[in-house]
Design an enzyme around this catalytic site. Sequence first.
Site, PDB file in Angstrom:
ATOM      1  N   CYS A 185       0.840  -1.200   0.000  1.00 30.74           N
ATOM      2  CA  CYS A 185       0.000   0.000   0.000  1.00 30.74           C
ATOM      3  C   CYS A 185       0.878   1.253   0.000  1.00 30.74           C
ATOM      4  O   CYS A 185       1.541   1.577   0.989  1.00 30.74           O
ATOM      5  CB  CYS A 185      -0.926  -0.053   1.207  1.00 30.74           C
ATOM      6  SG  CYS A 185      -1.604   1.515   1.746  1.00 30.74           S
ATOM      7  N   CYS A 201      -0.034   3.975   2.505  1.00 29.70           N
ATOM      8  CA  CYS A 201       0.382   3.688   3.886  1.00 29.70           C
ATOM      9  C   CYS A 201       1.767   4.259   4.164  1.00 29.70           C
ATOM     10  O   CYS A 201       2.038   4.743   5.258  1.00 29.70           O
ATOM     11  CB  CYS A 201       0.393   2.185   4.143  1.00 29.70           C
ATOM     12  SG  CYS A 201      -1.218   1.393   3.979  1.00 29.70           S
TER      13      CYS A 201
END
Length: 262
Positions: free
Chosen positions: A50, A53
């Site tokens: 991700c 993230c």
Amino acid sequence: MTAALFLFIDLSVLVVSISLAAAYVEELDDRFNEMRRSEPWLVEFYAPWCEYCKTFEPIWYDVAAELKSQGSHINVGKLDTTVYTDAVTELKIRGYPSIIFIKGDKYFHYNGQKTKDAILEFTYRVSGPSVRALTSVQLFQHVLSRHQLFFVYVGGRSPLKGQFYKVASEFLIHNYFFSATVDVLPQAVTLQDVPSVVVFKDGAYDIYNEVRDGNLSSWVDRERFPRYFLMDSFSLYQMGERTKLVAVAVVDEKNPSAESSR
Ligand SMILES: *[C@@H]1O[C@H](CO)[C@@H](O)[C@H](O)[C@H]1NC(C)=O
């Protein structure tokens, strides 16, 4: 020579402060299931692939450092959901990063903007009691000056109070709920009946009326949005699920004073 030396010092300060902040975020593993029994946790559930993230990481370190500096008893952690997959099903994780406040068996998903202040505000709200007592005029004024929208139960013991507490724990994730006695209310507020439930929003107030408004839960669900607020896709989606008409003004956030052609 001097310049190079300064550069070296600056960089080392930077490295030290980043790693200090990171030190307040615990990398969790499957022992977390035991750890959460005894203490409250604020956890970021992430996936290594991700990208967002990674962008979010410094904000998460800031959140942890701020809680630490305030002497909070709340632990901050992060957990790789691709390694510890049980969490995904148990906590109903649907996207990354997912921020969840966890206290024993209770957990609260954070759905607001991913900024340090908004996450901290959410954390203070859900980590405290679902209904907080406003015991003085000063305290009431303080809450009025700080919050654009909140609900207050006014009165002593009653069946309505029971309903209010139930609804408060259901909606604590979105709003603040308080209890008060008549004598701490602002003078401008007049109640026909006590007990009553009152919503304060944008400098005005409105009183819950069971006959007109239906049950307390559905009234709170309709009233819990401020009259005017900066909308994001999540709140727009939520409001779309209500039977409410919404007027949306599209503005240029960087230049809000300019007249919008839209
Ligand atoms: C409250 O009213 C709504 C809609 O009218 C209904 O869906 C809901 O089940 C009711 N809740 C309670 C606790 O009665």
